[in-house]
Write a protein that holds these residues in place. Structure first.
Motif, PDB file in Angstrom:
ATOM      1  N   THR A 189       0.830  -1.203   0.000  1.00 13.40           N
ATOM      2  CA  THR A 189       0.000   0.000   0.000  1.00 13.40           C
ATOM      3  C   THR A 189       0.865   1.253   0.000  1.00 13.40           C
ATOM      4  OG1 THR A 189      -1.824  -1.133   1.112  1.00 13.40           O
ATOM      5  CG2 THR A 189      -1.780   1.294   1.269  1.00 13.40           C
ATOM      6  N   GLU A 190       1.888   1.300   0.838  1.00 13.79           N
ATOM      7  CA  GLU A 190       2.771   2.470   0.876  1.00 13.79           C
ATOM      8  C   GLU A 190       3.461   2.683  -0.471  1.00 13.79           C
ATOM      9  OE1 GLU A 190       4.341   2.722   5.445  1.00 13.79           O
ATOM     10  OE2 GLU A 190       5.035   1.012   4.228  1.00 13.79           O
ATOM     11  N   ILE A 191       3.904   1.605  -1.072  1.00 16.52           N
ATOM     12  CA  ILE A 191       4.590   1.686  -2.353  1.00 16.52           C
ATOM     13  C   ILE A 191       3.645   2.205  -3.438  1.00 16.52           C
ATOM     14  CG2 ILE A 191       5.665   0.299  -4.171  1.00 16.52           C
ATOM     15  CD1 ILE A 191       6.752  -1.510  -1.835  1.00 16.52           C
ATOM     16  N   LEU A 192       2.451   1.634  -3.516  1.00 17.38           N
ATOM     17  CA  LEU A 192       1.503   2.024  -4.559  1.00 17.38           C
ATOM     18  C   LEU A 192       0.934   3.422  -4.318  1.00 17.38           C
ATOM     19  CD1 LEU A 192      -0.176  -1.447  -5.034  1.00 17.38           C
ATOM     20  CD2 LEU A 192       1.451  -0.322  -6.576  1.00 17.38           C
ATOM     21  N   GLU A 193       0.728   3.793  -3.065  1.00 13.18           N
ATOM     22  CA  GLU A 193       0.265   5.156  -2.766  1.00 13.18           C
ATOM     23  C   GLU A 193       1.337   6.188  -3.117  1.00 13.18           C
ATOM     24  OE1 GLU A 193      -2.567   6.552  -1.993  1.00 13.18           O
ATOM     25  OE2 GLU A 193      -3.756   4.755  -1.671  1.00 13.18           O
ATOM     26  N   THR A 194       2.599   5.791  -3.024  1.00 13.13           N
ATOM     27  CA  THR A 194       3.684   6.680  -3.453  1.00 13.13           C
ATOM     28  C   THR A 194       3.550   6.971  -4.940  1.00 13.13           C
ATOM     29  OG1 THR A 194       5.175   5.922  -1.698  1.00 13.13           O
ATOM     30  CG2 THR A 194       6.198   6.908  -3.651  1.00 13.13           C
ATOM     31  N   VAL A 195       3.248   5.949  -5.729  1.00 13.67           N
ATOM     32  CA  VAL A 195       3.058   6.145  -7.167  1.00 13.67           C
ATOM     33  C   VAL A 195       1.856   7.051  -7.417  1.00 13.67           C
ATOM     34  CG1 VAL A 195       2.584   5.030  -9.380  1.00 13.67           C
ATOM     35  CG2 VAL A 195       4.113   3.919  -7.732  1.00 13.67           C
ATOM     36  N   ILE A 196       0.754   6.803  -6.730  1.00 12.37           N
ATOM     37  CA  ILE A 196      -0.438   7.638  -6.898  1.00 12.37           C
ATOM     38  C   ILE A 196      -0.114   9.096  -6.565  1.00 12.37           C
ATOM     39  CG2 ILE A 196      -2.744   8.134  -5.967  1.00 12.37           C
ATOM     40  CD1 ILE A 196      -3.096   5.034  -5.757  1.00 12.37           C
ATOM     41  N   HIS A 197       0.676   9.311  -5.523  1.00  8.69           N
ATOM     42  CA  HIS A 197       1.020  10.680  -5.118  1.00  8.69           C
ATOM     43  C   HIS A 197       1.808  11.413  -6.211  1.00  8.69           C
ATOM     44  CE1 HIS A 197       1.638  13.867  -2.183  1.00  8.69           C
ATOM     45  NE2 HIS A 197       2.882  13.953  -2.657  1.00  8.69           N
ATOM     46  N   THR A 198       2.596  10.692  -6.986  1.00  8.20           N
ATOM     47  CA  THR A 198       3.440  11.339  -8.006  1.00  8.20           C
ATOM     48  C   THR A 198       2.656  11.852  -9.200  1.00  8.20           C
ATOM     49  OG1 THR A 198       3.916   9.308  -9.256  1.00  8.20           O
ATOM     50  CG2 THR A 198       5.426   9.863  -7.435  1.00  8.20           C
ATOM     51  N   VAL A 199       1.446  11.362  -9.423  1.00  7.23           N
ATOM     52  CA  VAL A 199       0.705  11.721 -10.636  1.00  7.23           C
ATOM     53  C   VAL A 199       0.531  13.226 -10.778  1.00  7.23           C
ATOM     54  CG1 VAL A 199      -1.663  11.509  -9.753  1.00  7.23           C
ATOM     55  CG2 VAL A 199      -1.171  11.036 -12.162  1.00  7.23           C
ATOM     56  N   GLN A 200       0.402  13.925  -9.680  1.00  2.00           N
ATOM     57  CA  GLN A 200       0.211  15.379  -9.727  1.00  2.00           C
ATOM     58  C   GLN A 200       1.464  16.114 -10.208  1.00  2.00           C
ATOM     59  OE1 GLN A 200      -0.427  16.917  -5.675  1.00  2.00           O
ATOM     60  NE2 GLN A 200       0.548  15.042  -4.945  1.00  2.00           N
ATOM     61  N   TYR A 201       2.608  15.440 -10.176  1.00  2.00           N
ATOM     62  CA  TYR A 201       3.864  16.056 -10.591  1.00  2.00           C
ATOM     63  C   TYR A 201       4.359  15.577 -11.953  1.00  2.00           C
ATOM     64  CZ  TYR A 201       3.764  17.334  -5.719  1.00  2.00           C
ATOM     65  OH  TYR A 201       3.368  17.829  -4.512  1.00  2.00           O
ATOM     66  N   CYS A 202       4.032  14.330 -12.293  1.00  2.00           N
ATOM     67  CA  CYS A 202       4.603  13.773 -13.525  1.00  2.00           C
ATOM     68  C   CYS A 202       3.560  13.432 -14.576  1.00  2.00           C
ATOM     69  CB  CYS A 202       5.443  12.542 -13.216  1.00  2.00           C
ATOM     70  SG  CYS A 202       4.499  11.119 -12.627  1.00  2.00           S
ATOM     71  N   GLY A 203       2.278  13.409 -14.216  1.00  2.00           N
ATOM     72  CA  GLY A 203       1.225  13.104 -15.173  1.00  2.00           C
ATOM     73  C   GLY A 203       0.831  11.634 -15.176  1.00  2.00           C
ATOM     74  N   PHE A 204      -0.296  11.391 -15.804  1.00  2.00           N
ATOM     75  CA  PHE A 204      -0.859  10.040 -15.818  1.00  2.00           C
ATOM     76  C   PHE A 204      -0.055   9.016 -16.607  1.00  2.00           C
ATOM     77  CE2 PHE A 204      -4.470  12.178 -13.989  1.00  2.00           C
ATOM     78  CZ  PHE A 204      -4.974  11.225 -13.114  1.00  2.00           C
ATOM     79  N   PRO A 205       0.496   9.340 -17.782  1.00  2.00           N
ATOM     80  CA  PRO A 205       1.231   8.294 -18.505  1.00  2.00           C
ATOM     81  C   PRO A 205       2.387   7.700 -17.698  1.00  2.00           C
ATOM     82  CG  PRO A 205       0.707  10.079 -20.002  1.00  2.00           C
ATOM     83  CD  PRO A 205       0.348  10.558 -18.613  1.00  2.00           C
ATOM     84  N   LYS A 206       3.207   8.544 -17.105  1.00  2.00           N
ATOM     85  CA  LYS A 206       4.334   8.029 -16.317  1.00  2.00           C
ATOM     86  C   LYS A 206       3.850   7.274 -15.083  1.00  2.00           C
ATOM     87  CE  LYS A 206       7.873  11.317 -17.727  1.00  2.00           C
ATOM     88  NZ  LYS A 206       8.755  12.420 -17.282  1.00  2.00           N
ATOM     89  N   ALA A 207       2.875   7.819 -14.398  1.00  2.00           N
ATOM     90  CA  ALA A 207       2.372   7.171 -13.185  1.00  2.00           C
ATOM     91  C   ALA A 207       1.706   5.835 -13.508  1.00  2.00           C
ATOM     92  CB  ALA A 207       1.409   8.091 -12.442  1.00  2.00           C
ATOM     93  N   LEU A 208       0.912   5.783 -14.569  1.00  2.00           N
ATOM     94  CA  LEU A 208       0.261   4.525 -14.939  1.00  2.00           C
ATOM     95  C   LEU A 208       1.273   3.471 -15.390  1.00  2.00           C
ATOM     96  CD1 LEU A 208      -2.916   5.845 -16.752  1.00  2.00           C
ATOM     97  CD2 LEU A 208      -2.869   4.456 -14.665  1.00  2.00           C
ATOM     98  N   ASN A 209       2.278   3.888 -16.157  1.00  2.00           N
ATOM     99  CA  ASN A 209       3.319   2.936 -16.562  1.00  2.00           C
ATOM    100  C   ASN A 209       4.056   2.394 -15.348  1.00  2.00           C
ATOM    101  OD1 ASN A 209       2.689   3.286 -19.255  1.00  2.00           O
ATOM    102  ND2 ASN A 209       4.344   4.738 -19.634  1.00  2.00           N
TER     103      ASN A 209
END
Length: 135
Positions: free
Chosen positions: A91-111
């Motif tokens: 959960t911590e790992i995946l929530e870290t990825v979710i948190h990044t979407v606001q900075y890097c955008g959906f394509p990078k975060a989804l990949n």
């Protein structure tokens, strides 16, 4: 062997497992071994060994940085394993990825989410369920 290299190997092995620092160097050829050694000395001997952040916090920060850069799938897989090894939950790992979407955008975060989810499953980890809209 330098004190920096010894210190770096100690911290690298804390994150990835006993002897893994030697493996990183040995997987390279010729001058590539120097580059791997520099990485262990600097990244782990100088940076990871600093006080103030836990290894778990450092791994989550590393994952966030890699997600925002993008295109670093092998490193995402490695730091996912490292994060688990130092006590981070899926959960911590995946929530870290979710948190990044606001900075890097959906394509990078989804990949990154796909790469990390696949690695978590390879490591026998249960993937947390979706929270759904508004949760």
């Amino acid at each position: 062997m330098s004190d920096r290299l010894d210190k770096g190997k100690e911290w690298f092995d804390k994150v990835y497992g006993e002897g893994k620092s030697e493996g990183l160097i040995e997987m390279q050829t010729g001058l590539g071994q120097d580059l791997a050694r520099f990485g262990i000395e600097f990244n782990f001997g100088d940076i990871y060994s600093r006080p103030g952040l836990s290894l778990a916090q450092r791994e989550l920060l590393s994952l966030a940085s890699l997600v925002t850069i993008g295109g670093l799938e092998p490193q995402l897989r490695g730091h996912t394993r490292g994060a688990l090894r130092v006590g981070c939950s899926p959960t911590e790992i995946l929530e870290t990825v979710i948190h990044t979407v606001q900075y890097c955008g959906f394509p990078k975060a989804l990949n990154a989410m796909r790469v990390i989810t696949d690695e978590l499953q390879l490591q026998g980890q249960e993937i947390p369920p979706a929270l759904g809209p508004g949760e």
